[in-house]
Design a protein around this motif. Structure first.
Motif, PDB file in Angstrom:
ATOM      1  N   GLY A  33       0.618  -1.166   0.112  1.00 50.39           N
ATOM      2  CA  GLY A  33      -0.032  -0.106   0.097  1.00 50.39           C
ATOM      3  C   GLY A  33       0.780   1.274   0.187  1.00 50.39           C
ATOM      4  N   TRP A  34       0.393   2.158  -0.618  1.00 51.61           N
ATOM      5  CA  TRP A  34       1.073   3.450  -0.956  1.00 51.61           C
ATOM      6  C   TRP A  34       1.321   4.361   0.428  1.00 51.61           C
ATOM      7  N   PHE A  35       0.853   4.099   1.871  1.00 53.56           N
ATOM      8  CA  PHE A  35       1.389   4.753   2.801  1.00 53.56           C
ATOM      9  C   PHE A  35       1.294   3.730   4.203  1.00 53.56           C
ATOM     10  N   LEU A  36       1.507   2.540   3.741  1.00 49.65           N
ATOM     11  CA  LEU A  36       1.588   1.454   4.888  1.00 49.65           C
ATOM     12  C   LEU A  36       2.487   2.116   6.014  1.00 49.65           C
ATOM     13  N   GLY A  37       2.109   1.985   7.099  1.00 52.53           N
ATOM     14  CA  GLY A  37       2.834   2.555   8.242  1.00 52.53           C
ATOM     15  C   GLY A  37       3.222   3.977   8.698  1.00 52.53           C
ATOM     16  N   THR A  38       2.671   4.953   7.864  1.00 49.80           N
ATOM     17  CA  THR A  38       2.794   6.121   7.727  1.00 49.80           C
ATOM     18  C   THR A  38       2.137   6.760   9.048  1.00 49.80           C
ATOM     19  N   PRO A  39       2.721   7.655   9.907  1.00 50.33           N
ATOM     20  CA  PRO A  39       2.060   8.200  10.993  1.00 50.33           C
ATOM     21  C   PRO A  39       1.457   9.541  10.587  1.00 50.33           C
ATOM     22  N   ALA A  40       0.535   9.992  11.517  1.00 51.47           N
ATOM     23  CA  ALA A  40      -0.246  11.356  11.184  1.00 51.47           C
ATOM     24  C   ALA A  40       0.883  12.206  11.415  1.00 51.47           C
ATOM     25  N   GLU A  41       0.833  13.784  10.767  1.00 50.97           N
ATOM     26  CA  GLU A  41       1.531  14.955  11.067  1.00 50.97           C
ATOM     27  C   GLU A  41       0.873  15.572  12.258  1.00 50.97           C
ATOM     28  N   GLY A  53       1.980  11.594   1.161  1.00 55.38           N
ATOM     29  CA  GLY A  53       3.123  11.041   0.572  1.00 55.38           C
ATOM     30  C   GLY A  53       4.385  11.681   1.001  1.00 55.38           C
ATOM     31  N   ARG A  54       4.495  12.910   1.423  1.00 54.75           N
ATOM     32  CA  ARG A  54       5.662  13.613   1.671  1.00 54.75           C
ATOM     33  C   ARG A  54       5.946  13.256   3.228  1.00 54.75           C
ATOM     34  N   GLN A  55       4.657  12.932   3.902  1.00 56.88           N
ATOM     35  CA  GLN A  55       4.923  12.749   5.153  1.00 56.88           C
ATOM     36  C   GLN A  55       5.663  11.211   5.275  1.00 56.88           C
ATOM     37  N   ALA A  56       5.212  10.478   4.349  1.00 52.04           N
ATOM     38  CA  ALA A  56       5.828   8.978   4.411  1.00 52.04           C
ATOM     39  C   ALA A  56       7.462   9.170   4.090  1.00 52.04           C
ATOM     40  N   LEU A  57       7.635  10.040   3.123  1.00 56.86           N
ATOM     41  CA  LEU A  57       9.104  10.268   2.818  1.00 56.86           C
ATOM     42  C   LEU A  57       9.910  10.615   3.684  1.00 56.86           C
TER      43      LEU A  57
END
Length: 271
Positions: free
Chosen positions: A145-153, A245-249
């Motif tokens: 998935g494109w943002f698996l594991g990404t936390p909130a900002e 996406g930028r948060q994931a990066l």
């Protein structure tokens, strides 16, 4: 058994790289192996290759995509009317059927019979239940998935629009704040189902619009009788994904168990 892979512009990763990733999955003992990466990075391609490599070793494996858990279009349209019009567009946090995702991953982990959902991207509709393949006894599930594991900002990061979509269609920040709240509240339980996480890291967000356009053309080549998005529509579509996406990066290189840097041609530079 593999769930049908989404069409991808990628020609596939080198067999030696696939074997290294599979070895990582098997060595870790993961039942749910996650692959995170922005649009067009080759997540579904790698997932399908891993399942084939696992099958060659006699293992029962399956792929499952975060995309397959999108809320159906009528549900998103209702959400758009109730909360914000931008929520009618699939993809950002808050547009997934998380109870279905949790039930599916739990069934895959337990190896019990379950059906894998599917989503028709060109039609923007969830597939009918009769079209969901029934599987059981899975030893390895590759969840991409494109943002698996990404936390909130942090809330303060949401004050300033970062693209034309946010500036022109979310001037008061209501949509992005709602999505960020959903990411903080609802998605950690899903991320907790992932035993080991690999991040396919592009060189920057600037490559994503072009990669997503390649993906759209691949979808349309696979079904030429159907109408998809033109390039302008894809460029607007990608803006829905840019903030997360930028948060994931920013965050996933430190969160993921394995981070694989990709160059502009999607070639792995490490791992």
């Amino acid at each position: 058994m593999a769930h049908p892979a989404h069409p991808s512009p990628s020609g596939g990763f080198a067999p030696a790289f696939v074997e290294r990733v599979l070895a990582d999955a098997l060595r870790s003992g993961a039942r749910i192996y996650g692959i995170s990466g922005l649009q067009g990075t080759g997540k579904s391609t790698l997932a399908a290759q891993l399942v084939r490599a696992a099958a060659a070793r006699g293992l029962r494996a399956a792929t499952v995509s975060l995309d397959d858990f999108y809320l159906d279009r009528p549900a998103r349209q209702a959400l758009g009317r109730r909360v914000h019009p931008l929520l009618a567009t699939r993809g950002p946090p808050g547009t997934h059927d998380l109870p279905l995702a949790l039930r599916t991953l739990d069934a895959l982990r337990a190896g019990v019979p379950t059906r894998l959902p599917g989503f028709d991207k060109l039609g923007d509709r969830r597939l009918a239940l009769a079209q969901w393949p029934r599987i059981e006894g899975i030893e390895l599930a590759v969840f991409e998935g494109w943002f698996l594991g990404t936390p909130a900002e942090d809330a303060s990061a949401l004050d300033t629009p970062l693209n034309a979509l946010e500036r022109d269609e979310d001037g008061d920040g209501r949509w992005r704040r709602w999505c960020n709240a959903a990411l903080a509240r609802d998605y950690p339980a899903l991320w907790a189902r992932i035993d080991r996480l690999l991040f396919l890291q592009p060189p920057g967000f600037e490559v994503v619009p072009g990669w997503r356009w390649e993906q759209e053309r691949a979808l349309q080549r696979a079904e030429p009788a159907r109408t998809g998005m033109d390039r302008a529509a894809v460029m607007r579509f990608v803006q829905h994904y840019e903030r997360v996406g930028r948060q994931a990066l920013r965050t996933l290189p430190d969160i993921a168990d394995v981070a694989i840097a990709l160059d502009a041609d999607r070639r792995p530079q490490s791992g």
